[in-house]
Design an enzyme around this catalytic site. Structure first.
Site, PDB file in Angstrom:
ATOM      1  N   LYS A   1       0.989  -1.100  -0.093  1.00  0.00           N
ATOM      2  CA  LYS A   1      -0.018   0.061  -0.028  1.00  0.00           C
ATOM      3  C   LYS A   1       0.803   1.350   0.078  1.00  0.00           C
ATOM      4  CE  LYS A   1      -4.525  -1.398   1.655  1.00  0.00           C
ATOM      5  NZ  LYS A   1      -4.342  -2.941   1.833  1.00  0.00           N
TER       6      LYS A   1
ATOM      7  N   GLU B   1     -10.716   7.047   3.901  1.00  0.00           N
ATOM      8  CA  GLU B   1     -11.485   6.240   4.587  1.00  0.00           C
ATOM      9  C   GLU B   1     -10.436   4.924   4.787  1.00  0.00           C
ATOM     10  OE1 GLU B   1     -12.142   6.493   1.617  1.00  0.00           O
ATOM     11  OE2 GLU B   1     -11.773   4.224   0.896  1.00  0.00           O
TER      12      GLU B   1
ATOM     13  N   SER C   1       1.641  -9.611  -1.049  1.00  0.00           N
ATOM     14  CA  SER C   1       1.277  -8.174  -1.082  1.00  0.00           C
ATOM     15  C   SER C   1       1.816  -7.630   0.447  1.00  0.00           C
ATOM     16  CB  SER C   1      -0.103  -8.142  -1.335  1.00  0.00           C
ATOM     17  OG  SER C   1      -0.868  -8.906  -0.571  1.00  0.00           O
TER      18      SER C   1
HETATM   19  C1  PLP Z   1      -5.065  -4.034   1.512  1.00  0.00           C
HETATM   20  C2  PLP Z   1      -4.299  -5.286   1.036  1.00  0.00           C
HETATM   21  C3  PLP Z   1      -4.562  -5.968   0.150  1.00  0.00           C
HETATM   22  C4  PLP Z   1      -6.056  -5.887  -0.727  1.00  0.00           C
HETATM   23  O1  PLP Z   1      -5.815  -4.614  -1.569  1.00  0.00           O
HETATM   24  P1  PLP Z   1      -5.705  -4.451  -3.123  1.00  0.00           P
HETATM   25  O2  PLP Z   1      -5.928  -3.189  -3.362  1.00  0.00           O
HETATM   26  O3  PLP Z   1      -6.618  -5.616  -3.847  1.00  0.00           O
HETATM   27  O4  PLP Z   1      -4.250  -5.178  -3.336  1.00  0.00           O
HETATM   28  C5  PLP Z   1      -4.054  -7.175  -0.074  1.00  0.00           C
HETATM   29  N1  PLP Z   1      -2.897  -7.670   0.849  1.00  0.00           N
HETATM   30  C6  PLP Z   1      -2.503  -6.912   2.030  1.00  0.00           C
HETATM   31  C7  PLP Z   1      -1.366  -7.105   2.493  1.00  0.00           C
HETATM   32  C8  PLP Z   1      -3.334  -5.539   2.196  1.00  0.00           C
HETATM   33  O5  PLP Z   1      -2.851  -4.638   3.164  1.00  0.00           O
END
Ligand code: PLP
Length: 403
Positions: free
Chosen positions: A95, A117, A382
Site C-alpha cells: 500500500k 477512509e 502483498s
Molecule cells: C489492503 C491489502 C490488500 C488488498 O488490497 P488490493 O487493493 O486488492 O491489493 C492485499 N494485501 C494486503 C497485505 C493488504 O494490506
C-alpha cells in the site's frame, strides 16, 4: 502502430471498455478535474518521477527482492513458486507504493491535508506514514465497529500523528467511513486531497493507483529475467480492490504470461459469505465508478466476508472487470480455510509469515503448481502477516509441521 496498453487504457474519461468512469456529485467535479489534470502533467514530469524514484529507494527500501521458494515448490512437488516480496516494503505491504505517490502529488498541488477512509486500517496506516514523511496533516475516517476490531492499527495511525475520525452512523463499518470521509472532503476540496486506497473510486484514481503500483511489476519482470533468463509462465495476486494485482499484472499484460486474479471465496457461495465480486457479482455503480459488484436484493452494495480483512470489498477495480471480461485475466478462488493452510505452510517451509490476504494467492499458487509441474509461477506477496497472528492462533491451532 498501436499504443502500448498502459498508455491507451483507460480512455480520456477513465473508461476501461464500459467499466470505470467518474460518477460523482457535481460539487466534486472541479476537484477531480484538478487532480486529473495535475496527474496528467506530473506523470510525464521528470522531476516528479525522479523524486518518487528516490523516495522508493531511500525510504521505502525498493526494489523489494524476488524469492524462489525451493522448499515450498518441493513440498507441493509441482511447478516452481517465486514470491515478489512486498512484505519487505516499508510498513510491510504494497500500500505504501501508492500512498507515497499520492502524498507527493498532494505536495505538488500545494495541499495541506490527506483525507481517506479505511476499513481494517491498513490504508490508514500507510497514508499516515506518507503524511508524516511529507509533513502533511492526515485525517482517517473509520467505522466505529472497525475501530474496536482493529485496535493496533488505530494506535499506529495515532502514533504517526494522524487524526482518526469515527463514523458513527449505519453499520459503522467501511461504507459509512467512505460517506464520512467524502463529507469531510466536500467541505474543503481546495486544501485537501482525498487519497483513495486501491484501484477503485472515480477516475483518475484507478489509473493513478495502477501506475503507482506498477513499480512492483516492472521490478519483478526485470528481476525474474535476471534470475531465470525468461518470463514467468503465470503471475498471480489476491484481489480486494485490486491494487497489488494490477501492480504486478501491469508489466505483463502484453506478454505471453497467464494472469490469475484470486478472489476470496470466504466460507460459502451465498451472499454475505464471500467477497468474490467478479465470480458472483453483476454490473453496477458504487463509490463513483462502474464495475462488477455484489448487490443485495435492493441493488445496494451487498454484505461481504473474508478472513483477509483487506480484501472484503463488494466491488472490484474497473480494470479488473475489463481484463476479465476480455479474457486477458483468469479468476481463481481461495476460501478462508485454504488461506489459513497456506499461511501456516509458507511460514513453516520458507520462514515467511504472509498477510492473510496474500495467503489467498499463495494457496492458489500451490494448487496450480501441483497441476502444472513444468511452470514457473510468480506470486505477489502483498504483505507480511504480523498483523494477523493474534487472530489466527486464537481461531486456528498451529499445525504440526509436515515434511
Ligand atoms: C489492503 C491489502 C490488500 C488488498 O488490497 P488490493 O487493493 O486488492 O491489493 C492485499 N494485501 C494486503 C497485505 C493488504 O494490506
Amino acid at each position: 502502430m498501436q499504443k502500448p496498453y498502459l498508455e491507451s487504457m483507460p480512455d480520456a474519461n477513465g473508461f476501461f471498455g464500459k467499466f470505470g468512469g467518474a460518477f460523482i456529485p457535481p460539487q466534486l467535479e472541479e476537484a477531480f478535474r484538478e487532480i486529473n489534470q495535475a496527474y496528467d502533467k506530473l506523470s510525464k514530469s521528470f522531476e516528479f518521477l525522479h523524486e518518487l524514484k528516490k523516495i522508493r529507494k531511500h525510504y521505502q527500501g525498493r526494489p523489494t527482492p524476488i524469492t524462489y521458494c525451493k522448499n515450498l515448490s518441493d513440498f507441493v512437488s509441482g511447478g516452481q513458486i517465486y514470491l515478489k516480496r512486498e512484505d519487505l516494503n516499508h510498513t510491510g505491504a504494497h500500500k505504501l507504493n501508492h500512498c507515497m505517490a499520492e502524498a507527493l502529488l498532494a505536495k505538488y498541488l500545494g495541499k495541506k491535508k490527506l483525507i481517506a477512509e479505511t476499513g481494517a486500517g491498513q490504508h490508514g496506516v500507510a497514508l499516515a506514514t506518507a503524511a508524516a514523511y511529507f509533513g502533511l496533516e492526515c485525517e482517517i475516517h473509520m467505522g466505529e465497529v472497525d475501530i474496536a476490531k482493529e485496535h493496533p492499527n488505530v494506535v499506529r495511525m495515532k502514533i504517526l500523528g494522524a487524526k482518526v475520525v469515527p463514523a458513527t452512523h449505519g453499520l459503522k463499518t467501511l461504507k459509512e467511513a467512505v460517506d464520512s470521509a467524502f463529507d469531510a472532503y466536500l467541505k474543503d476540496p481546495a486544501t485537501q486531497l482525498f487519497a483513495i486506497g486501491s484501484v477503485v473510486g472515480p477516475h483518475p484514481f484507478p489509473k493513478m493507483v495502477r501506475d503507482f503500483q506498477s513499480v512492483v511489476g516492472f521490478e519483478a519482470k526485470e528481476q525474474f529475467h535476471e534470475m531465470t533468463g525468461k518470463l514467468p509462465d503465470m503471475v498471480t495476486a489476491c484481489v480486494g480492490g485490486g491494487s497489488n494485482a494490477m501492480g504486478i499484472f501491469s508489466a505483463f499484460i502484453e506478454d505471453p504470461v497467464k494472469l490469475y486474479a484470486i478472489e476470496p471465496a470466504g466460507k460459502g457461495s451465498n451472499l454475505g459469505e464471500h467477497s468474490a465480486s467478479l465470480t458472483y457479482g453483476s454490473e453496477g455503480i458504487m463509490h463513483g465508478f462502474n464495475s462488477i459488484m455484489l448487490k443485495d436484493k435492493d441493488g445496494n452494495p451487498g454484505p461481504v466476508h473474508s478472513i483477509g480483512s483487506g480484501i472484503d470489498y463488494p466491488s472490484v477495480g474497473p480494470e479488473h472487470a475489463y481484463l476479465s471480461s476480455i479474457g486477458r485475466t483468469n479468476i481463481g478462488l481461495c476460501n478462508d480455510d485454504e488461506a489459513v493452510d497456506a499461511f501456516y505452510t509458507l511460514s513453516q517451509h520458507e520462514g515467511i509469515i504472509p498477510a492473510l490476504e496474500s495467503a489467498h494467492a499463495v494457496a492458489f499458487a500451490m494448487k496450480y503448481a501441483k497441476e502444472n509441474p513444468k511452470e514457473a509461477i510468480l506470486v505477489n506477496l502483498s504483505g507480511r502477516g504480523d498483523k494477523d497472528i493474534d487472530y489466527i492462533v486464537e481461531h486456528y491451532p498451529i499445525p504440526v509441521k509436515h515434511t
